[in-house]
Write an enzyme that holds these catalytic residues in place. Structure first.
Site, PDB file in Angstrom:
ATOM      1  CD  GLU A   1      45.778  66.033  60.275  1.00 32.36           C
ATOM      2  OE1 GLU A   1      46.176  67.210  60.162  1.00 32.36           O
ATOM      3  OE2 GLU A   1      44.569  65.750  60.455  1.00 32.36           O
TER       4      GLU A   1
ATOM      5  CG  ASP B   1      39.569  69.203  57.115  1.00 26.61           C
ATOM      6  OD1 ASP B   1      39.878  69.845  58.127  1.00 26.61           O
ATOM      7  OD2 ASP B   1      40.128  68.152  56.767  1.00 26.61           O
TER       8      ASP B   1
END
Ligand code: ADP
Ligand code: MG
Ligand code: ZN
Length: 616
Positions: free
Chosen positions: A423, A498
Site C-alpha cells: 500500500e 491491480d
C-alpha cells in the site's frame, strides 16, 4: 352450495392438543425423573427448597434450581402425603405447594404458555396460508398483485423530493398535468403519451421518480413487478394483466407502474423451448390491454428497465410505451442534492460537508448515496452519538465502496509487512505523480475482498481521461507490486486486482482509444459500454491474428514502461517508502495529513500522536 368451514374447529382442536403436549413436554424436559426413595433421600438431605404435589406427581426443586420429578405409587400415597412429606416439609422449611406449581418461579411457570403461544402463532399462520391455496384455487391467485401505493406515514413523494433530474422532471411534468386534468387534454384533442419507459441502471431512481409523478399529480399508483406476472400457475400472468387494468380503470386517473418490465417484455420467440410460452401470453395480453384503453381515459403506464435492448419492439410502438426517458447516474451537483434530500431527516454534524462528499463519490447511484447516509447513521447510533459527524461519513463511504471492515480477520506479522509495503508503494507513487488523485486514506485493515486499501479521491469528477492520466494511473497501480519486489525481494498475489485494472487500461488505450501509434486510431475492442444499450449478443468481431498480436505487443510495452517507472520512483523515495510502511504497520490506518507530512519529509510523529483520527 356454501362450503362448511371447518377451519376454526380444526384450529381449536390443535390448540388444545398443543397445550397439553407442550405442558407435559415442558415438565418432563426440565425435571429429572427419579424414584420415590431418591425423593425421600433428597428431602432428607436438606437441599430441597420447593416442592409440589399434584395428584400422584411430586416435583422437587433444589437450591440450584434443578428439578426432580417422581410418581408416588398409589399404595404409598396416603402414607407419603400424611407422614413423610408433611413432616419433612415442616422440619426442613420447604415451601410446599400442594395443588399448583405456580410458585415454581414466574418464568418457568410461564414458559410453557409462551411456547404454546408461539406455537399457535405459527400454526395459525401456516393454516391461513394453506387455506388460501386450498379454498381459493387459481382464481384468487390470478388477481393482479399490484400494490396500490398508500403513502406510508402520510408522506407522499413529490417532485421536490426528487433531487437533480431537472430535464426528466420537465419531461414528466406534462404527464402530471394530464393526470391532474385529463379532460382538458381530451377537449382539445391532444394526444398524450400512453406509456413512459424509464431506462437506466439499477438504483438510479426509476421507481422513485414514478412514485413522484403519482404523488405530484395526486393520483393512485399501482405498482407491479414484471416477474410477479409470471408466478406459479400457467395462464395466471395473462389474467393478472386483465385484472390490473380493470382495477386501474376503476380508479382512473392513475398510474400503472411495471417494474423490471424486461421480465415479461422480452422479445417474443426467443424463449427457451420457443413458441407460445407463458411469458409471451402475458406480454400479448399486456399489449392488448394497452391498446384497449382510450388515450384520454386517464391511465398512464410507466415501466422501468435496465435492458431496453431486449424488449419486444411491439412494446415500444406508438400508442404503447411511446416515450422513453433515460435516467443516468447523477453528476456531482445531482449527488449533492440527493445527499441533501436524504440528510434532511437526519441530524448532521456541523463538520459534514455534503458538497465535499458529493465530489468524492463519482459513480455512486442515488441508492448508493442513500445507503451511505444510512450507514453513517447506523455507525453513529452504534457509537452512541446524537448526530452524524465527518468521521462517520468517512467510514461509511469507505464501507459502501469497499465492503465492511473485516475486524475478525487475523493477519500475521509477515502479511502485515507485505501489505504495508504494497500500500505504501501505491501511495508514494501517487504522491509523486501529477496526474493522479490525491491520497485520502491508506489502510492495511482488510476490507471486502481487498487485503489493504489506498483510497484516492478525485478533487473533481472527470469525463475525459488523457493519455498521461492513464499512464500515471497504471504506474500507481503497479506501485504495490513494485514495492514488494523492491523492498522484500519477493512478490505476492496481493496485486492481482491491480494487475486486472492495469490490463484493462492498457487494452483500452491501445485497442479502443487509439492511443498507440502502431495500432492507430481504430477501435478494436468489443465495446463494453455498448452492451448496455445495443444488441450485443453474439456480436463479437473477429480480427486477424496479426492485429491481436500487435495489440498484445503494444500493451506489453506500455505496461513494462509503467512498471520500470514505478520502480524508478520508489528507488528515489526509498526512505519515505520505509517510513510510511513502518507507520502503517504501527497504526494500520493513516489519513491524508499525516501521509502528506511523511511524503514531504517534514514528518514529526509527535504531531500525530494524540490526534484521534482513528474513530474506533
Ligand atoms: P431504481 O428503481 O432505478 O432501481 P429506486 O427508484 O429504487 O431505483 O431508487 C433507489 C433509492 O434511491 C430510492 O429509494 C431513493 O431513496 C433514492 N433516490 C433515487 N433517485 C433519487 C433522487 N433523484 N433524489 C433523491 N433520492 C433518490
Ligand atoms: Mg426499482
Ligand atoms: Zn494494490
Amino acid at each position: 352450495m356454501k362450503k362448511v368451514n371447518l377451519f376454526p374447529l380444526i384450529l381449536i382442536l390443535i390448540m388444545l392438543l398443543g397445550f397439553s403436549l407442550s405442558r407435559t413436554l415442558f415438565t418432563s424436559l426440565m425435571e429429572e425423573p427419579i424414584d420415590t426413595s431418591r425423593a425421600i433421600e433428597l428431602i432428607n438431605g436438606g437441599h430441597i427448597k420447593k416442592a409440589s404435589l399434584v395428584k400422584d406427581k411430586l416435583t422437587l426443586i433444589d437450591d440450584d434450581g434443578k428439578g426432580y420429578r417422581t410418581i408416588i405409587p398409589m399404595m404409598l400415597q396416603n402414607d407419603f402425603y400424611n407422614d413423610h412429606l408433611k413432616d419433612q416439609v415442616e422440619e426442613k422449611n420447604i415451601v410446599f405447594a400442594p395443588q399448583s406449581s405456580a410458585d415454581e418461579g414466574l418464568f418457568s411457570g410461564m414458559l410453557p404458555y409462551l411456547i404454546m403461544g408461539l406455537g399457535f402463532f405459527f400454526i395459525l399462520n401456516m393454516l391461513f396460508r394453506q387455506a388460501r391455496v386450498q379454498n381459493n384455487n387459481v382464481d384468487d391467485f390470478s388477481k393482479s398483485k399490484a400494490k396500490r401505493f398508500q403513502p406510508s406515514n402520510g408522506k407522499t413523494i413529490t417532485f421536490k423530493d426528487v433531487a437533480g433530474l431537472e430535464e426528466e422532471k420537465v419531461e414528466l411534468m406534462e404527464i402530471v398535468d394530464f393526470l391532474k386534468s385529463p379532460r382538458k387534454y381530451a377537449n382539445i384533442g391532444a394526444r398524450i403519451p400512453k406509456g413512459v419507459l424509464l431506462v437506466g441502471p439499477p438504483g438510479t431512481g426509476k421507481t422513485y421518480i414514478s412514485r413522484a409523478v403519482a404523488g405530484e399529480a395526486g393520483v393512485p399508483f399501482f405498482s407491479i413487478s414484471g416477474s410477479e406476472f409470471l408466478e406459479m400457475f400457467v395462464g395466471v400472468g395473462a389474467s393478472r394483466v386483465r385484472d390490473l387494468f380493470k382495477e386501474a380503470k376503476a380508479n382512473a386517473p392513475c398510474i400503472i407502474f411495471i417494474d423490471e418490465i424486461d421480465a415479461v417484455g422480452r422479445k417474443r420467440g426467443t424463449g427457451l423451448g420457443g413458441g407460445h410460452d407463458e411469458r409471451e401470453q402475458t406480454l400479448n395480453q399486456l399489449l392488448v390491454e394497452m391498446d384497449g384503453f382510450e388515450k384520454n381515459e386517464g391511465i398512464i403506464m410507466m415501466a422501468a428497465t435496465n435492458r431496453p435492448d431486449i424488449l419486444d419492439d411491439a412494446l415500444l410502438r406508438p400508442g404503447r410505451f411511446d416515450r422513453t426517458v433515460h435516467i443516468g447516474l447523477p453528476d456531482v451537483r445531482g449527488r449533492e442534492e440527493i445527499l441533501e434530500v436524504h440528510a434532511k431527516d437526519k441530524p448532521m454534524g456541523d463538520d459534514v460537508d455534503l458538497n465535499n462528499i458529493a465530489r468524492r463519490t463519482p459513480g455512486f447511484s442515488p441508492a448508493d448515496l442513500e445507503n451511505l447516509l444510512n450507514e453513517a447513521a447506523l455507525l453513529s447510533a452504534r457509537a452512541n452519538r446524537s448526530s452524524i459527524n465527518k468521521d462517520m461519513m468517512e467510514e461509511a463511504s469507505i464501507k459502501v465502496i469497499a465492503g465492511p471492515e473485516k475486524k475478525s480477520k487475523l493477519i500475521t506479522p509477515e502479511e502485515k509487512k507485505l501489505v504495508s509495503f504494497h500500500e505504501a508503494g501505491h501511495a508514494v507513487i501517487g504522491y509523486n505523480l501529477k496526474k493522479t488523485e490525491p491520497v485520502h486514506m491508506i489502510t492495511i485493515v482488510p476490507r471486502g475482498a481487498a487485503g489493504g486499501f489506498t483510497y484516492s479521491v478525485p478533487d473533481e469528477e472527470r469525463y475525459y481521461h488523457t493519455r498521461s492520466m492513464m499512464i500515471d494511473e497504471m504506474i500507481t497501480l503497479l506501485g504495490g507490486r513494485a514495492a514488494e519486489d523492491l523492498m522484500l525481494g519477493d512478490i505476492s498475489t496481493g496485486a492481482s486486482n491491480d494487475i486486472d485494472r492495469v490490463t484493462k487500461i492498457a487494452h483500452s488505450m491501445v485497442a479502443r482509444y487509439g492511443m498507440s501509434k502502431k495500432i492507430g486510431t481504430l477501435n478494436y475492442s468489443d465495446d463494453q459500454s455498448q452492451t448496455f444499450l445495443g444488441n450485443s449478443i453474439g456480436h463479437s468481431k473477429a480480427y486477424s491474428e496479426d492485429i491481436l498480436k500487435d495489440i498484445d505487443t503494444e500493451m506489453r510495452e506500455i505496461v513494462r514502461y509503467c512498471y520500470d517507472k514505478a520502480i524508478e520512483i520508489l528507488k528515489a523515495n526509498k526512505d519515505i517508502l520505509i517510513t510510511l510502511a513502518n507507520v502503517l504497520m504501527d497504526k494500520e490506518t493513516i489519513y491524508k495529513k499525516e501521509f502528506e507530512a511523511i511524503c514531504s519529509g517534514s514528518y514529526n510523529p509527535e504531531d500525530f500522536k494524540d490526534e484521534k483520527l482513528n474513530i474506533y
